[in-house]
Design a protein around this motif. Structure first.
Motif, mmCIF file in Angstrom:
data_model
loop_
_atom_site.group_PDB
_atom_site.id
_atom_site.type_symbol
_atom_site.label_atom_id
_atom_site.label_comp_id
_atom_site.label_asym_id
_atom_site.label_seq_id
_atom_site.Cartn_x
_atom_site.Cartn_y
_atom_site.Cartn_z
ATOM 1 N N ARG A 122 34.947 50.127 27.292
ATOM 2 C CA ARG A 122 34.661 49.831 28.730
ATOM 3 C C ARG A 122 33.281 49.348 29.095
ATOM 4 O O ARG A 122 33.561 47.945 29.990
ATOM 5 C CB ARG A 122 34.291 51.575 29.459
ATOM 6 N N ALA A 123 32.189 49.117 27.817
ATOM 7 C CA ALA A 123 31.148 48.454 28.380
ATOM 8 C C ALA A 123 31.518 46.509 27.864
ATOM 9 O O ALA A 123 30.602 46.225 28.816
ATOM 10 C CB ALA A 123 30.218 48.469 27.195
ATOM 11 N N GLN A 124 32.423 46.722 27.312
ATOM 12 C CA GLN A 124 32.965 45.839 26.873
ATOM 13 C C GLN A 124 34.124 44.664 28.217
ATOM 14 O O GLN A 124 34.626 43.479 28.334
ATOM 15 C CB GLN A 124 33.559 44.950 25.471
ATOM 16 N N LEU A 125 34.460 45.188 28.832
ATOM 17 C CA LEU A 125 35.908 44.624 29.636
ATOM 18 C C LEU A 125 35.709 43.659 30.476
ATOM 19 O O LEU A 125 36.294 42.718 30.199
ATOM 20 C CB LEU A 125 36.471 46.288 30.021
ATOM 21 N N ASP A 126 34.531 43.999 31.295
ATOM 22 C CA ASP A 126 34.199 42.603 31.836
ATOM 23 C C ASP A 126 33.725 41.003 31.559
ATOM 24 O O ASP A 126 35.073 40.044 31.959
ATOM 25 C CB ASP A 126 32.371 42.766 33.122
ATOM 26 N N LYS A 127 33.548 41.633 30.391
ATOM 27 C CA LYS A 127 33.144 40.358 29.519
ATOM 28 C C LYS A 127 34.292 40.133 28.446
ATOM 29 O O LYS A 127 35.015 38.582 28.751
ATOM 30 C CB LYS A 127 32.144 40.401 28.018
ATOM 31 N N PHE A 151 37.648 40.268 30.457
ATOM 32 C CA PHE A 151 38.764 39.975 31.292
ATOM 33 C C PHE A 151 38.502 38.012 31.184
ATOM 34 O O PHE A 151 39.213 37.299 31.586
ATOM 35 C CB PHE A 151 38.477 41.070 32.717
ATOM 36 N N LYS A 152 36.334 37.836 31.483
ATOM 37 C CA LYS A 152 36.320 36.610 31.459
ATOM 38 C C LYS A 152 37.079 35.465 29.835
ATOM 39 O O LYS A 152 36.950 34.605 30.422
ATOM 40 C CB LYS A 152 35.434 36.339 31.483
ATOM 41 N N THR A 153 37.501 36.544 29.366
ATOM 42 C CA THR A 153 37.950 35.630 28.272
ATOM 43 C C THR A 153 39.228 35.631 28.312
ATOM 44 O O THR A 153 39.450 34.763 27.317
ATOM 45 C CB THR A 153 37.213 36.186 26.747
ATOM 46 N N LEU A 154 40.302 35.903 29.423
ATOM 47 C CA LEU A 154 41.535 35.733 29.277
ATOM 48 C C LEU A 154 41.667 34.388 29.475
ATOM 49 O O LEU A 154 41.505 33.969 30.231
ATOM 50 C CB LEU A 154 42.159 36.532 29.811
ATOM 51 N N LYS A 155 42.853 33.907 28.872
ATOM 52 C CA LYS A 155 43.153 32.644 29.656
ATOM 53 C C LYS A 155 43.946 32.746 30.875
ATOM 54 O O LYS A 155 44.095 34.328 31.122
ATOM 55 C CB LYS A 155 44.381 31.826 28.411
ATOM 56 N N SER A 156 44.207 31.351 31.610
ATOM 57 C CA SER A 156 44.701 31.596 33.104
ATOM 58 C C SER A 156 46.006 32.167 33.145
ATOM 59 O O SER A 156 46.045 33.205 33.596
ATOM 60 C CB SER A 156 44.769 29.937 33.401
ATOM 61 N N SER A 157 46.928 31.786 32.057
ATOM 62 C CA SER A 157 48.620 32.230 31.779
ATOM 63 C C SER A 157 48.360 33.855 31.145
ATOM 64 O O SER A 157 48.773 34.532 31.841
ATOM 65 C CB SER A 157 48.977 31.860 31.084
ATOM 66 N N GLN A 158 47.678 34.395 31.219
ATOM 67 C CA GLN A 158 46.982 35.846 30.600
ATOM 68 C C GLN A 158 46.121 36.550 32.059
ATOM 69 O O GLN A 158 46.634 37.486 31.982
ATOM 70 C CB GLN A 158 45.789 36.415 29.210
ATOM 71 N N ASN A 159 45.961 35.603 32.756
ATOM 72 C CA ASN A 159 45.790 36.668 33.448
ATOM 73 C C ASN A 159 45.953 35.947 35.435
ATOM 74 O O ASN A 159 44.873 35.344 36.036
ATOM 75 C CB ASN A 159 44.265 36.496 33.451
ATOM 76 N N PRO A 160 47.275 35.976 34.995
ATOM 77 C CA PRO A 160 47.839 35.238 36.330
ATOM 78 C C PRO A 160 46.950 35.803 37.442
ATOM 79 O O PRO A 160 47.406 35.297 39.096
ATOM 80 C CB PRO A 160 49.180 36.086 36.087
ATOM 81 N N ASN A 208 44.295 36.181 38.333
ATOM 82 C CA ASN A 208 42.504 35.541 38.522
ATOM 83 C C ASN A 208 41.525 36.347 38.577
ATOM 84 O O ASN A 208 40.574 36.307 39.858
ATOM 85 C CB ASN A 208 42.371 34.064 39.402
ATOM 86 N N LEU A 209 41.448 37.489 38.106
ATOM 87 C CA LEU A 209 40.673 38.867 38.129
ATOM 88 C C LEU A 209 39.584 38.034 37.580
ATOM 89 O O LEU A 209 39.725 37.468 36.218
ATOM 90 C CB LEU A 209 41.235 40.466 37.336
ATOM 91 N N ASP A 210 38.431 38.258 38.447
ATOM 92 C CA ASP A 210 37.161 37.989 37.636
ATOM 93 C C ASP A 210 36.223 38.770 36.758
ATOM 94 O O ASP A 210 34.889 38.252 36.430
ATOM 95 C CB ASP A 210 36.364 37.538 39.514
ATOM 96 N N GLY A 211 37.051 40.475 36.267
ATOM 97 C CA GLY A 211 35.795 40.295 35.843
ATOM 98 C C GLY A 211 36.542 41.932 36.627
ATOM 99 O O GLY A 211 36.795 42.633 37.808
ATOM 100 N N VAL A 212 34.910 42.827 36.004
ATOM 101 C CA VAL A 212 35.179 44.063 36.686
ATOM 102 C C VAL A 212 33.155 45.208 36.350
ATOM 103 O O VAL A 212 32.508 44.192 36.199
ATOM 104 C CB VAL A 212 35.460 45.099 34.687
ATOM 105 N N ASP A 213 33.648 45.396 37.731
ATOM 106 C CA ASP A 213 32.457 45.294 38.199
ATOM 107 C C ASP A 213 31.116 47.232 38.096
ATOM 108 O O ASP A 213 32.088 47.116 36.640
ATOM 109 C CB ASP A 213 32.073 45.987 40.263
ATOM 110 N N ALA A 214 30.487 47.365 37.923
ATOM 111 C CA ALA A 214 29.578 48.244 37.446
ATOM 112 C C ALA A 214 30.287 49.977 36.930
ATOM 113 O O ALA A 214 29.778 50.549 36.365
ATOM 114 C CB ALA A 214 28.776 48.313 38.263
ATOM 115 N N ARG A 215 31.276 50.126 38.605
ATOM 116 C CA ARG A 215 31.446 50.819 39.164
ATOM 117 C C ARG A 215 32.764 51.232 38.007
ATOM 118 O O ARG A 215 34.054 52.144 37.967
ATOM 119 C CB ARG A 215 31.928 51.370 39.853
#
Length: 388
Positions: free
Chosen positions: A337-342, A344-353, A355-362
Motif C-alpha cells: 500500500r505504501a508504494q501505490l502512489d509511486k 501509478f506514476k511508473t505506469l506507461k500511458s497505455s497502462q493508465n488510460p 491519466n491517474l496522477d497517483g494516490v493521496d495519503a488517504r
C-alpha cells in the motif's frame, strides 16, 4: 567404459533438466480475490470490472513478472455476491481463509464498507472500485479507492443540467448504497445553486426490469432534469421509459452508468440522451494513452468497447503488482500500500488510460477528470475545470 560414459552423460543431462526446471518450480502463485455482482441486474457491470482486472493479470503473466528476482504468476479467484453487502462479507472471509488472497477487489460501496470492517485485521489490501468519498475518510490504511471521488463531478453536473434545461430536478436514480451516497451529495449542491428538487423516487435498479410506474411518478412533478444512474443497463431502461412517456428535458447521469454501454439499449445511438451529461466514454477520449489502451482491448475483445470499469481496474491491478515489485513483497500489504502512489506514476500511458496522477495519503487516486455531454447526437469531451 562406454556404459560408464553414457551413465555420466545421462546424469549430467538429468541435472541440467533439474536446473532448467527450477525457476518454474520456484514460481510463486499470488491469488487476487474478487467479490462482485456476477448475476442479477448488475451482472454485466460486475463482469466488466472483473474482466478489466483479468486483462491486467493476463498481461502481467505474459510479461514474466518478478518480485525480488522471483517469478510470480497471478490468479484471480472470483465470487458472486449479487450486489449484496452481506454476501460480500461472506465471500471476503472465503477468499482470505480458503484462498489466502493478499488482495481483494469489490466494485460496490456496500461491499466495500462490509470488507472495511475486516480487512485491516486480516492484513488484506482492499481495491475499492467506487468513488464514494467516505471510503477513504474512514482511516482504513489498507484501502485503495480506484476512481477519483465522485464529488468532483458535482459542479459540472449542476451547472450543465440547470443552465441547459432549468432549475427543477427529479431524483430517479438507483436505491443502492452508492446511489444514496450520490443523492446525499447532489441534492444539497443542486439546491445551493438555486435549484429545486420536485420529486424523489429512487428505484431498485438491480432487481427490476420495468420502471414505468416509478418514472411516471417523478414525471408527474414536471421536472426539467432527471437525476438517474446505477448500472448501465437498467439506467438505459429508465431513460428509455422517460422518453417514451414524453420527457423532453435533460439527464444527469451518475458515474456508475456509462453512456456508451447504454447506447445499444437506446436504439444504437445517443438520440434519447440528447443534452445529457455523464462520465466521458472511454472510446471518446482522444488522449494517446487512452487510444492505445482501447486498441489493445479491442484486439482481445473484438466488438466490445471498453468502459472505465474495465480500464480503471486494469490500471489498479497493474499498479498493485508494480507496488509489490517496489516493496519487494507479495504478502506485506502495508508495504505494498505504501508504494501505490509511486507505482501509478511508473505506469506507461497505455497502462493508465485515465491519466491517474497517483494516490493521496488517504488512499484515493487523483486525476483531472473529464465528462461527456451529448450534443447533436454525439459525445462532446469536456474537462471538469471548464465548468467552473
Amino acid at each position: 567404459m562406454i556404459r560408464r560414459q553414457f551413465t555420466q552423460i545421462a546424469g549430467a543431462l538429468a541435472m541440467a533438466g533439474f536446473i532448467v526446471s527450477m525457476p518454474a518450480m520456484a514460481q510463486e502463485v499470488v491469488k487476487i480475490g474478487f467479490s462482485g455482482p456476477l448475476s442479477g441486474g448488475a451482472a454485466q457491470y460486475g463482469k466488466n470490472t472483473l474482466d478489466g482486472m483479468k486483462f491486467a493479470v493476463d498481461e502481467l503473466n505474459a510479461s514474466g513478472f518478478e518480485v525480488s528476482g522471483k517469478p510470480v504468476r497471478f490468479e484471480v479467484v472470483a465470487l458472486d455476491d449479487k450486489y449484496n453487502p452481506a454476501e460480500t462479507g461472506i465471500n471476503f472471509q472465503r477468499l482470505v481463509q480458503e484462498h489466502k488472497t493478499p488482495v481483494v477487489m469489490t466494485p460496490h460501496s456496500g461491499g466495500i464498507f462490509a470488507i472495511q470492517t475486516k480487512n485491516m485485521a486480516t492484513k488484506t489490501l482492499l481495491l475499492a472500485y467506487s468513488s464514494v468519498p467516505e471510503i477513504t475518510a474512514r482511516g482504513n490504511t489498507l484501502t485503495l479507492r480506484i476512481p477519483p471521488e465522485f464529488t468532483s463531478y458535482l459542479p459540472a453536473f449542476v451547472k450543465h443540467g440547470m443552465g441547459t434545461f432549468g432549475k427543477k430536478v427529479a431524483i430517479a436514480s438507483a436505491d443502492h448504497d452508492y446511489g444514496k451516497a450520490w443523492i446525499k451529495a447532489f441534492v444539497p449542491a443542486w439546491k445551493a445553486a438555486g435549484g429545486e428538487v420536485v420529486a424523489e423516487n429512487p428505484m431498485s435498479y438491480n432487481r427490476a426490469a420495468d420502471f414505468y410506474s416509478g418514472v411516471s411518478k417523478v414525471l408527474a412533478a414536471k421536472p426539467d432534469v432527471l437525476f438517474v444512474g446505477g448500472a448501465s443497463e437498467p439506467t438505459a431502461l429508465v431513460v428509455k421509459q422517460a422518453r417514451e412517456l414524453g420527457f423532453k428535458g435533460g439527464f444527469v447521469i451518475i458515474d456508475q452508468a456509462k453512456m456508451d454501454q447504454m447506447k445499444p439499449i437506446l436504439g444504437g445511438n445517443y438520440a434519447m440522451l440528447e443534452g445529457a451529461i455523464g462520465t466521458l466514454p472511454l472510446v471518446d477520449d482522444q488522449r494517446p494513452g487512452t487510444r492505445a489502451f482501447v486498441g489493445s482491448w479491442l484486439k482481445a475483445f473484438p466488438g466490445r468497447d471498453p468502459a472505465s470499469e474495465m480500464s480503471l481496474n486494469y490500471s489498479a491491478m497493474l499498479a498493485t503488482a508494480q507496488a509489490m515489485k517496489l516493496a519487494g513483497t507479495t504478502t506485506d500489504t502495508a508495504a505494498i500500500r505504501a508504494q501505490l502512489d509511486k507505482a501509478f506514476k511508473t505506469l506507461k500511458s497505455s497502462q493508465n488510460p485515465h491519466n491517474l496522477d497517483g494516490v493521496d495519503a488517504r488512499g484515493g487516486t487523483l486525476a483531472n477528470t473529464r465528462v461527456g455531454v451529448v450534443e447533436g447526437g454525439k459525445i462532446k469531451e469536456m474537462a471538469i475545470a471548464s465548468f467552473k
